[in-house]
Design a protein around this motif. Structure first.
Motif, short mmCIF file in Angstrom:
data_model
loop_
_atom_site.label_atom_id
_atom_site.label_comp_id
_atom_site.label_asym_id
_atom_site.label_seq_id
_atom_site.Cartn_x
_atom_site.Cartn_y
_atom_site.Cartn_z
N GLU A 93 2.12 1.68 -3.55
CA GLU A 93 1.08 2.18 -4.44
C GLU A 93 0.78 3.64 -4.16
OE1 GLU A 93 -2.41 -0.23 -4.44
OE2 GLU A 93 -1.28 -2.05 -4.88
N GLN A 94 0.75 4.03 -2.89
CA GLN A 94 0.49 5.43 -2.56
C GLN A 94 1.61 6.32 -3.08
OE1 GLN A 94 0.05 5.41 1.66
NE2 GLN A 94 -2.00 4.55 1.61
N ALA A 95 2.86 5.88 -2.93
CA ALA A 95 3.98 6.69 -3.37
C ALA A 95 3.94 6.87 -4.89
CB ALA A 95 5.30 6.06 -2.95
N ASP B 58 7.39 16.09 -10.74
CA ASP B 58 8.37 15.41 -9.89
C ASP B 58 9.35 14.61 -10.75
OD1 ASP B 58 7.04 16.37 -7.61
OD2 ASP B 58 5.80 14.55 -7.46
N PRO C 277 8.71 17.63 -3.72
CA PRO C 277 7.73 17.67 -2.62
C PRO C 277 8.38 17.40 -1.27
CG PRO C 277 7.39 15.72 -4.00
CD PRO C 277 8.50 16.51 -4.60
N GLY D 95 1.33 6.67 -6.86
CA GLY D 95 0.18 7.50 -7.21
C GLY D 95 0.40 8.97 -6.90
N ALA D 96 1.26 9.26 -5.93
CA ALA D 96 1.48 10.64 -5.52
C ALA D 96 2.52 11.36 -6.38
CB ALA D 96 1.90 10.68 -4.05
N ILE D 97 3.22 10.63 -7.21
CA ILE D 97 4.27 11.26 -8.01
C ILE D 97 3.65 11.95 -9.22
CG2 ILE D 97 6.37 10.86 -9.36
CD1 ILE D 97 6.94 8.48 -7.54
N ARG D 98 3.97 13.22 -9.35
CA ARG D 98 3.45 14.02 -10.46
C ARG D 98 4.47 14.07 -11.59
NH1 ARG D 98 3.05 18.28 -5.98
NH2 ARG D 98 5.11 18.54 -6.85
N SER E 198 0.83 -1.20 0.00
CA SER E 198 0.00 0.00 0.00
C SER E 198 0.86 1.25 0.00
CB SER E 198 -0.96 -0.01 1.20
OG SER E 198 -0.23 0.01 2.41
N ARG E 199 1.98 1.25 0.72
CA ARG E 199 2.88 2.41 0.71
C ARG E 199 3.43 2.62 -0.68
NH1 ARG E 199 6.95 0.88 4.37
NH2 ARG E 199 5.61 -0.46 5.55
#
Length: 153
Positions: A18-20, A28, A153, A22-25, A15-16
């Motif tokens: 996947e979250q990481a 970035d 970020p 998904g958070a990358i733009r 989950s970490r």
């Protein structure tokens, strides 16, 4: 086995991850790519400057590490740690530095069984010139590096 995503949802690491991701733009990725490119450009400058100064890049890195360690001298083990190489590889590099009259091996004042590495006047002179050039290059690169770091970020 069918992957329905439940393993990732139940796994803290999954989950970490996947979250990481998904958070990358896109910005970035752009900043990371530019940062890496800027570092590589500096390393290419450094390697060329070392060669122009009559050293291999590894010799330059070694004498800089020894000088940066301080006046007490540096052990081969400490040098290996700084260069991220094995003790044996650092020892071979030191042999070449001694042969090139850039480094001397001295008995430690604290422990006669311990050998410390000290730069020769020749190495000091070469390193001073290289360091001046490197500091100037870093001064030129600093605004871009700071901008890239602040954009992350």
């Amino acid at each position: 086995m069918i992957d329905d995503g439940s393993m990732a949802a139940n796994s803290p690491a999954g989950s970490r991850s996947e979250q990481a991701v998904g958070a990358i733009r896109q910005s970035d990725y752009r900043a990371l790519a530019e940062f890496r490119h800027t570092l590589r450009r500096f390393l290419a400058f450094s390697e060329a400057a070392a060669r122009d100064g009559g050293l291999t890049p590894q010799q330059h890195q070694a004498i800089l590490a020894i000088k940066g360690h301080g006046d007490g001298g540096m052990s081969i083990g400490d040098l290996a740690d700084k260069l991220l190489v094995r003790h044996h590889s650092a020892g071979e590099l030191v042999d070449r530095l001694v042969k090139a009259e850039l480094v001397t091996r001295l008995e430690s004042a604290d422990d006669r069984r311990r050998v410390v590495l000290v730069l020769t006047p020749q190495a000091e002179a070469v390193l001073e010139a290289l360091s001046a050039a490197h500091l100037e290059e870093l001064r030129k690169t600093k605004p871009l590096l700071l901008q890239l770091l602040h954009s992350l970020p």
